[in-house]
Scaffold this motif. Structure first.
Motif, PDB file in Angstrom:
ATOM      1  N   LEU A   1       1.064  -1.372  -0.040  1.00 39.84           N
ATOM      2  CA  LEU A   1      -0.108  -0.284   0.322  1.00 39.84           C
ATOM      3  C   LEU A   1       1.302   1.406   0.282  1.00 39.84           C
ATOM      4  O   LEU A   1       0.695   2.194  -0.468  1.00 39.84           O
TER       5      LEU A   1
ATOM      6  N   VAL B   1      -9.726  -5.138   3.992  1.00 37.10           N
ATOM      7  CA  VAL B   1     -10.168  -4.265   3.399  1.00 37.10           C
ATOM      8  C   VAL B   1     -11.308  -4.808   2.061  1.00 37.10           C
ATOM      9  O   VAL B   1     -10.484  -4.289   1.241  1.00 37.10           O
TER      10      VAL B   1
ATOM     11  N   LYS C   1     -12.914   1.730  13.287  1.00 34.96           N
ATOM     12  CA  LYS C   1     -12.663   1.281  11.778  1.00 34.96           C
ATOM     13  C   LYS C   1     -14.204   1.252  11.065  1.00 34.96           C
ATOM     14  O   LYS C   1     -14.571   1.048   9.386  1.00 34.96           O
TER      15      LYS C   1
ATOM     16  N   VAL D   1       2.982  -2.832   9.436  1.00 37.09           N
ATOM     17  CA  VAL D   1       1.616  -3.075   8.509  1.00 37.09           C
ATOM     18  C   VAL D   1       2.440  -3.559   6.991  1.00 37.09           C
ATOM     19  O   VAL D   1       2.656  -2.537   5.907  1.00 37.09           O
TER      20      VAL D   1
ATOM     21  N   LEU E   1     -10.114  -1.490  17.340  1.00 37.78           N
ATOM     22  CA  LEU E   1     -10.789  -1.978  16.288  1.00 37.78           C
ATOM     23  C   LEU E   1     -12.077  -1.286  15.190  1.00 37.78           C
ATOM     24  O   LEU E   1     -12.402  -1.022  14.589  1.00 37.78           O
TER      25      LEU E   1
ATOM     26  N   LYS F   1      -2.185  -7.065  16.532  1.00 38.12           N
ATOM     27  CA  LYS F   1      -3.691  -7.216  16.132  1.00 38.12           C
ATOM     28  C   LYS F   1      -3.385  -7.770  14.725  1.00 38.12           C
ATOM     29  O   LYS F   1      -2.905  -8.599  14.410  1.00 38.12           O
ATOM     30  N   PRO F   2      -5.014  -8.236  14.659  1.00 37.97           N
ATOM     31  CA  PRO F   2      -5.362  -9.456  13.425  1.00 37.97           C
ATOM     32  C   PRO F   2      -5.598  -8.646  12.593  1.00 37.97           C
ATOM     33  O   PRO F   2      -5.235  -7.477  12.027  1.00 37.97           O
TER      34      PRO F   2
ATOM     35  N   ALA G   1      -6.885  -7.238   8.873  1.00 35.71           N
ATOM     36  CA  ALA G   1      -7.648  -6.617   8.390  1.00 35.71           C
ATOM     37  C   ALA G   1      -7.935  -6.218   6.801  1.00 35.71           C
ATOM     38  O   ALA G   1      -6.713  -6.579   6.061  1.00 35.71           O
TER      39      ALA G   1
ATOM     40  N   LEU H   1      -4.248  -5.989   4.995  1.00 28.80           N
ATOM     41  CA  LEU H   1      -3.178  -5.251   5.542  1.00 28.80           C
ATOM     42  C   LEU H   1      -3.098  -6.253   7.232  1.00 28.80           C
ATOM     43  O   LEU H   1      -3.555  -6.730   7.811  1.00 28.80           O
TER      44      LEU H   1
ATOM     45  N   LEU I   1     -13.267  -2.603  -2.285  1.00 33.33           N
ATOM     46  CA  LEU I   1     -12.929  -1.492  -3.539  1.00 33.33           C
ATOM     47  C   LEU I   1     -13.073  -1.089  -4.195  1.00 33.33           C
ATOM     48  O   LEU I   1     -13.032   0.182  -4.909  1.00 33.33           O
TER      49      LEU I   1
ATOM     50  N   GLN J   1      -0.641  -7.337   9.715  1.00 32.97           N
ATOM     51  CA  GLN J   1       0.321  -5.931  11.383  1.00 32.97           C
ATOM     52  C   GLN J   1       1.417  -7.026  11.609  1.00 32.97           C
ATOM     53  O   GLN J   1       1.185  -8.429  11.798  1.00 32.97           O
TER      54      GLN J   1
ATOM     55  N   ARG K   1     -11.315   5.901   3.337  1.00 28.61           N
ATOM     56  CA  ARG K   1     -10.206   6.579   3.151  1.00 28.61           C
ATOM     57  C   ARG K   1      -8.906   6.342   3.882  1.00 28.61           C
ATOM     58  O   ARG K   1      -9.018   5.627   5.106  1.00 28.61           O
TER      59      ARG K   1
ATOM     60  N   ALA L   1     -13.644   2.959   6.174  1.00 22.48           N
ATOM     61  CA  ALA L   1     -13.381   2.363   4.903  1.00 22.48           C
ATOM     62  C   ALA L   1     -13.194   3.144   3.872  1.00 22.48           C
ATOM     63  O   ALA L   1     -12.508   2.675   2.972  1.00 22.48           O
TER      64      ALA L   1
ATOM     65  N   PHE M   1     -12.107  -7.516   9.855  1.00 27.40           N
ATOM     66  CA  PHE M   1     -11.096  -8.487  11.093  1.00 27.40           C
ATOM     67  C   PHE M   1     -11.367  -9.989  10.503  1.00 27.40           C
ATOM     68  O   PHE M   1     -12.338 -10.317  10.519  1.00 27.40           O
TER      69      PHE M   1
HETATM   70  C1  CLR Z   1      -8.130   2.167  -0.786  1.00 24.13           C
HETATM   71  C2  CLR Z   1      -8.160   3.220   0.599  1.00 24.13           C
HETATM   72  C3  CLR Z   1      -8.400   4.286   0.139  1.00 24.13           C
HETATM   73  C4  CLR Z   1      -9.005   2.319   1.698  1.00 24.13           C
HETATM   74  C5  CLR Z   1      -8.863   2.809   2.903  1.00 24.13           C
HETATM   75  C6  CLR Z   1      -7.813   1.928   3.817  1.00 24.13           C
HETATM   76  C7  CLR Z   1      -8.681   2.085   5.536  1.00 24.13           C
HETATM   77  C8  CLR Z   1      -9.911   1.283   5.514  1.00 24.13           C
HETATM   78  C9  CLR Z   1      -6.841   1.045   5.459  1.00 24.13           C
HETATM   79  C10 CLR Z   1      -5.783   1.924   5.187  1.00 24.13           C
HETATM   80  C11 CLR Z   1      -4.683   1.999   6.712  1.00 24.13           C
HETATM   81  C12 CLR Z   1      -5.316   0.409   7.994  1.00 24.13           C
HETATM   82  C13 CLR Z   1      -5.433  -0.128   8.193  1.00 24.13           C
HETATM   83  C14 CLR Z   1      -3.847   0.098   8.984  1.00 24.13           C
HETATM   84  C15 CLR Z   1      -3.425  -1.563   9.394  1.00 24.13           C
HETATM   85  C16 CLR Z   1      -3.950  -1.782  10.505  1.00 24.13           C
HETATM   86  C17 CLR Z   1      -3.421  -2.098  11.897  1.00 24.13           C
HETATM   87  C18 CLR Z   1      -3.975  -4.056  11.542  1.00 24.13           C
HETATM   88  O1  CLR Z   1      -3.670  -4.956  12.853  1.00 24.13           O
HETATM   89  C19 CLR Z   1      -5.532  -3.537  12.051  1.00 24.13           C
HETATM   90  C20 CLR Z   1      -5.621  -2.895  10.989  1.00 24.13           C
HETATM   91  C21 CLR Z   1      -5.202  -1.629  10.451  1.00 24.13           C
HETATM   92  C22 CLR Z   1      -5.735  -0.637  11.971  1.00 24.13           C
HETATM   93  C23 CLR Z   1      -5.652  -1.166   9.387  1.00 24.13           C
HETATM   94  C24 CLR Z   1      -7.644  -0.524   9.060  1.00 24.13           C
HETATM   95  C25 CLR Z   1      -7.731  -0.268   8.232  1.00 24.13           C
HETATM   96  C26 CLR Z   1      -7.279   0.641   7.549  1.00 24.13           C
HETATM   97  C27 CLR Z   1      -7.524   2.301   7.801  1.00 24.13           C
END
Ligand code: CLR
Length: 952
Positions: A600, A750, A656, A713, A653, A745-746, A748, A724, A753, A726, A662, A660, A762
Motif C-alpha cells: 500500500l 478491506v 475503523k 503493516v 478496532l 493486532k488482527p 484487516a 493489511l 474496493l 500487522q 479513506r 473504510a 477483521f
Molecule cells: C484504498 C483505501 C483508500 C481504502 C481505505 C483504507 C483504510 C480502511 C485502511 C488504510 C490503513 C488501514 C489500517 C492499517 C493497519 C492496521 C493494523 C491492523 O492490525 C489492524 C487494521 C489497521 C488498523 C488498518 C485498518 C484499515 C485501514 C485504516
C-alpha cells in the motif's frame, strides 16, 4: 417496478405463477411514509383469478417479531449472473391480481382481517415491516409449480392508505437440478485465515463457473465462489493463486508446477467462457429499477446504522454532464469498432468477426447499464441531499467508485442495501432490547468512563441540574426506565465515589446510560470530569512540581496530565472539523488494477483518498477507550484484568467500522505527535521512525498502565480487496500488578474496493498473553459467510495460567460492544462503542475523539515540538477543505523529504529516530521492536527539545 396505492383496511395481492419448479421467487418492496404488513401464501389448486376465498392464516400484531416460516434456506440471496427477470422469462408468467369484490369485502371486516382462501398455504406469515425506512427484500425457494401470492396487507390501518412500490423476480434454481460439468478437481493448499496457522490441504473443484472446496475428496463443500466475478492473481514462483471474490477471499498454493499450470489453465478457461457467454440479464433496462437508493430511505435499524444506499445517495454528487460525455464518446468508439469489423469480408475471418461483435455488444451493454445506474443514482441523490439525517448513527460513504461489470454492480447493490424479509428477525429493534435497552448500542460507549467520571464530579460541575426525567426516556420511549428511577431518592448525583457499586449507584449508572442527552454531553466532553477518582486521589498538586522540580518529569505522567488540565481548564474541544468531507470522485479501479500484489505504501494515491488525520494520530485514536486499561489495573483477579485488556484490544478496532473509505495521511520521516489527554488520564507520544518500510512507533503512559507498539503493516492488493497484516506486537503493562500483556493486532481485509461498498473486516485469531501470569485469551474474529455479513462478531476464550480449560467466554462485536457471559442468563457489558456525532457522515465518519486529534489548541502551541503533526501544513489545509493548496504543499514536502534522503545517502548517514529506538524483544514475532527511549516529556516540560529537522 410497480407502484400501487393500498387503501386503509385493504390489502393487495400479487400472484406469481410458477410453471417450472424449483425456482426462487424474489421480491423487493418499500412504502412511502408508513409501513405495511407482508406475507407469502401459496395457492395449491389451479385457482384462477378471483377464486373462492375462505379463512386461513391471521395477521400478526404490528411489530411482532415472531420468526418467519422456515424457508428452505434462511439466507440472503445476492442476484447472480444467472438471475433473470420474470418479464423476460417466457415460461414464467406473473401478473398483478386485480382485487375482486369478494376479497375487498373480506378485508373490510374490521381490523381482524384475514386472507380467505380454502386452498392457500401460509408460507410466510403476515408480519409488519419497516418498509418506509428501507427497502425490504426477500425470497422464497419454490419447490412446486403453482400460484404464489405476495400479500401486502394494510387492513390494520384505519385511515392511512399506503403507497407501495415493489418488484418481483423469478430465478430458476439451476444448480439444484442440472449440475454444470466439473472442469477440474484436485488437492490444493489453502491458507488458513487464522493467523500463523499455516496451510491446509483441501479438495478443490471447478464446476461450471464455480470454484468449490471441501476437506475431503467429494466431501461437503465449504465454500462456493463465483469465478466470473472473482479477481484471480497468480504468482508463478511460489505457485500461489489468490482468489478474491464477493463470496470470499482465498490464498491457494499448488504443490507442483504441473498442478499449478493445470489450475491456472482451468481458471483461465472459465474466465474466458464467462466473457463469451454474457450473463443473462437485461441490466440496462432493469438497472434503474434495482439501483440502490431509488426507494430506500434512511434506516433507523440499530445494527445497521448506515444504509449504504442512503449514505451514498446523501453524499455523492455525480456530474451527469460528464457521465453523458464519457458515455457518448464510449458509444462512439464502440460503433466505430463495429463498423470496422463489419468491413472484414474475408470468410475465413467470419468466426473471429462474430466473436468480436459479441464482445462489442457486451461492452456496449455494460456501458448502457453503467449509464443507467449512474442516472438512477443521480436521480436518487437529489432529494436525499436535502434530507436531514436524524438517525444519529448513520455514516456516509462519501465516494462513488465506478464498477466494471453488470455482475459487480448487481452484487454490490444486492448485498447490503436491503433489509431482508427472511432475516428480518435479526434486524428488528425489539430484538436488541435484551442487549442494550434503550439507546443505540453505540451510545452506551462510555458506560464505564461516564459513570466513573460522574462519581467524582462535584455537584457544582457543569451540569447543575439533572437531566429531566422526560429526557431519560426521550429516545427509547421505554416506560421501564421511568419507573426504574422513580424511587431514586438520592437525586441524580447524590452518591459519590465512595458508594462504588451500591444499588443506587448501579441504578444511576443505568439511567445515565439510557439517557441520550447524557451520553451526548459526555461524548462531547461537556461533562466536566477530568480525572477519575483514583487519579484525583493521587494527583500531585500544582505547587509540588513547580516548587521542587523532580529529577525526571518523564517518569511522572501525572505531572504532565495535571498541568494540561490546569492549562486547558474549561477549554471545549471542537465538535466538528473546519470543513466537511471533500469529494472523492476518483475511481480506484485503475489505480488498483495496476498495483495488484503491491505494498500500500508504494502506491501513490490521490490526496482525496485521505482522511484528515495521519497514522501517528490514528495510533493515538486506539486509546479512545483507554479507561478499560485503567479499569483492568483496578482488578484484583488476573482473569478480570485480562478480560478488560481483551475488551480494550477489541475496542481499538471499532473506529475503523465507518472509516473504510479513506486512509490516514502517511507521516514524514521524523514527524511526531503527542496527546496529553487529561480527561482520559494518559499521555501519548508517537514518531515515524522508518520510511521504507513505513514504521510508526508510539508510547503512552498513565499512573496505571503503559502502552506501546510499533505499527509495521504489510499490505497487499488482491484486486477487489486489500489485506493489511500487522507484523509487530502491542504491549500493555498494568503497573499495580506488574502484568505485561502482548498481542498482535488482527489482519484487516478491506473489501469492496471496486464496488464502492467498502468495508473493513477483521479476520482470524488474536492471542493476548499476560507474560506475568501465563494467562491467555484467544480472540476469534468470525468471518463473514457467503451470503451474510458477520455482524463483526468476536468471541474470546480466557484461560488461566497454562490451564487448557476455557474459564471465561466473552462475546460481542468489534464494532459495538463486548460482554462477559457469566452464565446463560447473566452477563456484564464490558465495553460499548460511542455513538458517532449525528453529522459524522459529513466529517469523514469521525467520532468526537477523532475530531480532536488534529486540533491545535492555541495555548499549547509553545509546548509542541516543531515536528508535531498539528503543524503539518498540507494536512491542515486538507482539513480546512483547501484541497488544491494541500496537494501543492504535499508535493513540496515529499520532494523535500526525498532530497533529505539523498543527502543522507550521499554523506553515508543513517537516519536516527529521536524518541524511539529498535531493541531486541523476545516477545516480538520479529525478535525486535521499537521502544520509547524517554526524554520527550522532560524536554517538553523544560521546553528544551533537541534541534530537529525542518520538516515543513
Ligand atoms: C484504498 C483505501 C483508500 C481504502 C481505505 C483504507 C483504510 C480502511 C485502511 C488504510 C490503513 C488501514 C489500517 C492499517 C493497519 C492496521 C493494523 C491492523 O492490525 C489492524 C487494521 C489497521 C488498523 C488498518 C485498518 C484499515 C485501514 C485504516
Amino acid at each position: 417496478m410497480e407502484e400501487i396505492e393500498i387503501l386503509p383496511r385493504d390489502a393487495y395481492l400479487h400472484t406469481v405463477y410458477v410453471s417450472q419448479a424449483p425456482c426462487t421467487i424474489q421480491w423487493w418492496f418499500s412504502t412511502k411514509r408508513k409501513n405495511i404488513d407482508f406475507g407469502l401464501f401459496q395457492r395449491r389448486a389451479q385457482s384462477t383469478i378471483g377464486d373462492d376465498i375462505s379463512v386461513v392464516g391471521s395477521i400478526g400484531p404490528a411489530g411482532s417479531t415472531g420468526s418467519t416460516t422456515g424457508t428452505s434456506s434462511g439466507k440472503r440471496l445476492v442476484p447472480s449472473p444467472g438471475f433473470s427477470w420474470q418479464q423476460s422469462e417466457s415460461d414464467v408468467r406473473a401478473a398483478a391480481l386485480p382485487r375482486t369484490p369478494v376479497e375487498v369485502a373480506a378485508k373490510q371486516r374490521g381490523g381482524q382481517c384475514k386472507l380467505h382462501e380454502r386452498n392457500s398455504v401460509e408460507l410466510m406469515p403476515l408480519k409488519h415491516y419497516e418498509s418506509s425506512k428501507s427497502t425490504i427484500k426477500g425470497f422464497w425457494n419454490a419447490v412446486d409449480p403453482g400460484a404464489y401470492v405476495l400479500y401486502f396487507d394494510n387492513s390494520f390501518s384505519k385511515n392511512t392508505s399506503k403507497r407501495l412500490s415493489f418488484c418481483v423476480a423469478v430465478k430458476e434454481a439451476k444448480e439444484g437440478n442440472i449440475k454444470p460439468p466439473v472442469l477440474m478437481s484436485g488437492w490444493l493448499l489453502k491458507k488458513k485465515r487464522k493467523r500463523m496457522q499455516g496451510w491446509a490441504n483441501r479438495w478443490f473443484t471447478i464446476q461450471g463457473h464455480w470454484l468449490l472446496y471441501s476437506t475431503t475428496e467429494g466431501g461437503v463443500s465449504r465454500a462456493k465462489i463465483d469465478l466470473v466475478n472473482a479477481v484471480i492473481s497468480i504468482s508463478k514462483e511460489d505457485r500461489a493463486i489468490t482468489v478474491d471474490s464477493d463470496e470470499g477471499f482465498m490464498q491457494l498454493r499448488a504443490q507442483t508446477d504441473a498442478d499449478f499450470t493445470a489450475w491456472v489453465a482451468a481458471l483461465q478457461m472459465v474466465k474466458e467462457q464467462a466473457v463469451a457467454v454474457p450473463p443473462t440479464i437485461d441490466a440496462a433496462a432493469e438497472g434503474a429499477t434495482l439501483a440502490p437508493g431509488v426507494n430506500s430511505q434512511p434506516t433507523s435499524g440499530l445494527h445497521r446504522g448506515a444504509s449504504p444506499s442512503d449514505a451514498q445517495a446523501a453524499t455523492q454528487r455525480i456530474d451527469m454532464k460528464h457521465v453523458q460525455r464519457v458515455h457518448a464518446s464510449f458509444e462512439d468508439s464502440v460503433e466505430q469498432l463495429q463498423g470496422l469489423f463489419n468491413e472484414t469480408q474475408e470468410p475465413s475471418r467470419s468466426e473471429l468477426r462474430d466473436r468480436a461483435m459479441r464482445y462489442l455488444r457486451l461492452i456496449k451493454d455494460s456501458g448502457g447499464a453503467l449509464y443507467a445506474l449512474l442516472a438512477s443514482l443521480e436521480g436518487a441523490s437529489r432529494p436525499a441531499l436535502a434530507r436531514k439525517d436524524t438517525t444519529g448513527s448513520s455514516i456516509g460513504r462519501p465516494s462513488i467508485s465506478l464498477v466494471p461489470s453488470h455482475a459487480s454492480w448487481l452484487s454490490g447493490s444486492g448485498s447490503d442495501i436491503f433489509y431482508d424479509t427472511n432475516e428480518m428477525v435479526e434486524f428488528t429493534p425489539d430484538n436488541d432490547s435484551d442487549v442494550l435497552p434503550l439507546v443505540e448500542p453505540t451510545a452506551l460507549a462510555t458506560l464505564e468512563c461516564a459513570t466513573h467520571s460522574t462519581s467524582s464530579m462535584s455537584p457544582s460541575a457543569n451540569m447543575e441540574t439533572p437531566p429531566s426525567r422526560a429526557g431519560l426516556s426521550a429516545r427509547g420511549g421505554d416506560a421501564d426506565s421511568m419507573s426504574d428511577s422513580e424511587d431514586d431518592e438520592h437525586g441524580y448525583f447524590g452518591n459519590h465515589a465512595s458508594t462504588g457499586d451500591s444499588p443506587q449507584f448501579g441504578r444511576m449508572r443505568r439511567d445515565l446510560i439510557r439517557d441520550p442527552e447524557f451520553i451526548e454531553a459526555f461524548a462531547r466532553n461537556h461533562i466536566q470530569a477530568p480525572l477519575s477518582p483514583a487519579i484525583a486521589a493521587t494527583v500531585v498538586p500544582g505547587e509540588t512540581y513547580e516548587g521542587s522540580e523532580p529529577q525526571s518529569l518523564d517518569s511522572l505522567p501525572l505531572v504532565t496530565l495535571e498541568k494540561a488540565r490546569v492549562l486547558l481548564g474549561a477549554y471545549e474541544p471542537r465538535t466538528t472539523l473546519p470543513a466537511e468531507t471533500c469529494e472523492a470522485n476518483v475511481s480506484l479501479i485503475s489505480i488498483l488494477r495496476k498495483n495488484v500484489g503491491k505494498e500500500l505504501s508504494n502506491i501513490s494515491m490521490p490526496l482525496v483518498m485521505n482522511e484528515p488525520i495521519n497514522t501517528l494520530q490514528s495510533l493515538c485514536e486506539e486509546l479512545m477507550y483507554s479507561r478499560l486499561l485503567q479499569r483492568a489495573d483496578e482488578m484484583g483477579d488476573s482473569l478480570d484484568r485480562l478480560m478488560y485488556v481483551a475488551a480494550f484490544a477489541i475496542s481499538t478496532l471499532s473506529s475503523k467500522k465507518y472509516r473504510a473509505e479513506r486512509k490516514p495521511f502517511n507521516p514524514l520521516l521524523g514527524e511526531t505527535y503527542e496527546m496529553v489527554d487529561s480527561l482520559g488520564g494518559y499521555r501519548f507520544v508517537s514518531e515515524k521512525v522508518s520510511h521504507h518500510p513505513p514504521v510508526m512507533a508510539c508510547y503512552a503512559d498513565s499512573p496505571f498502565y503503559r502502552f506501546w507498539q510499533d505499527s509495521s503493516v504489510k499490505s497487499k492488493f488482491w484486486g477487489k480487496s486489500m489485506e493489511l497484516i500487522q507484523t509487530s506486537n502491542v504491549n500493555i503493562e498494568l503497573l499495580k500488578h506488574a502484568d505485561h500483556f502482548t498481542y498482535c493486532k488482527p489482519s484487516a481485509l478491506v473489501r469492496g474496493l471496486i464496488s464502492g461498498n467498502r468495508s473493513v473486516d477483521f479476520t482470524g485469531e488474536m492471542s493476548i498473553v499476560n507474560h506475568a501470569t501465563g494467562d491467555t485469551c484467544s480472540v476469534h474474529f468470525k468471518e463473514a459467510g457467503v451470503f451474510s455479513s458477520s455482524n463483526d462478531m468476536v468471541e474470546c476464550h480466557l484461560r488461566r495460567g497454562g490451564n487448557p480449560q476455557v474459564e471465561r467466554v466473552l462475546r460481542g462485536s468489534w464494532s459495538s460492544h463486548m460482554r462477559f457471559e457469566k452464565s446463560t442468563t447473566d452477563s456484564d457489558v464490558l465495553w460499548t462503542a460511542v455513538s458517532l456525532p449525528p453529522d459524522a457522515h459529513r466529517y469523514y465518519g469521525f467520532s468526537y475523539f477523532a475530531m480532536r486529534l488534529n486540533e491545535l489548541i492555541p495555548g499549547t502551541r509553545k509546548d509542541l515540538p516543531t515536528t508535531d503533526t498539528r503543524f503539518r501544513p498540507d494536512q491542515r489545509a486538507y482539513e480546512e477543505g483547501r484541497i488544491d493548496d494541500a496537494e501543492q504543499i504535499k508535493q513540496k514536502l515529499e520532494e523535500a523529504q526525498r532530497a533529505r534522503k539523498r543527502e543522507r545517502d550521499e554523506s553515508g548517514l543513517q537516519w536516527k529516530a529521536q524518541w524511539f529506538e529498535e531493541r531486541e524483544d523476545a516477545q516480538s514475532p520479529t525478535g525486535r521492536s521499537w521502544q520509547y527511549r524517554g526524554g520527550y516529556w522532560d524536554a517538553r516540560a523544560k521546553n528544551t527539545y533537541p534541534p530537529a529537522l525542518e520538516l515543513w
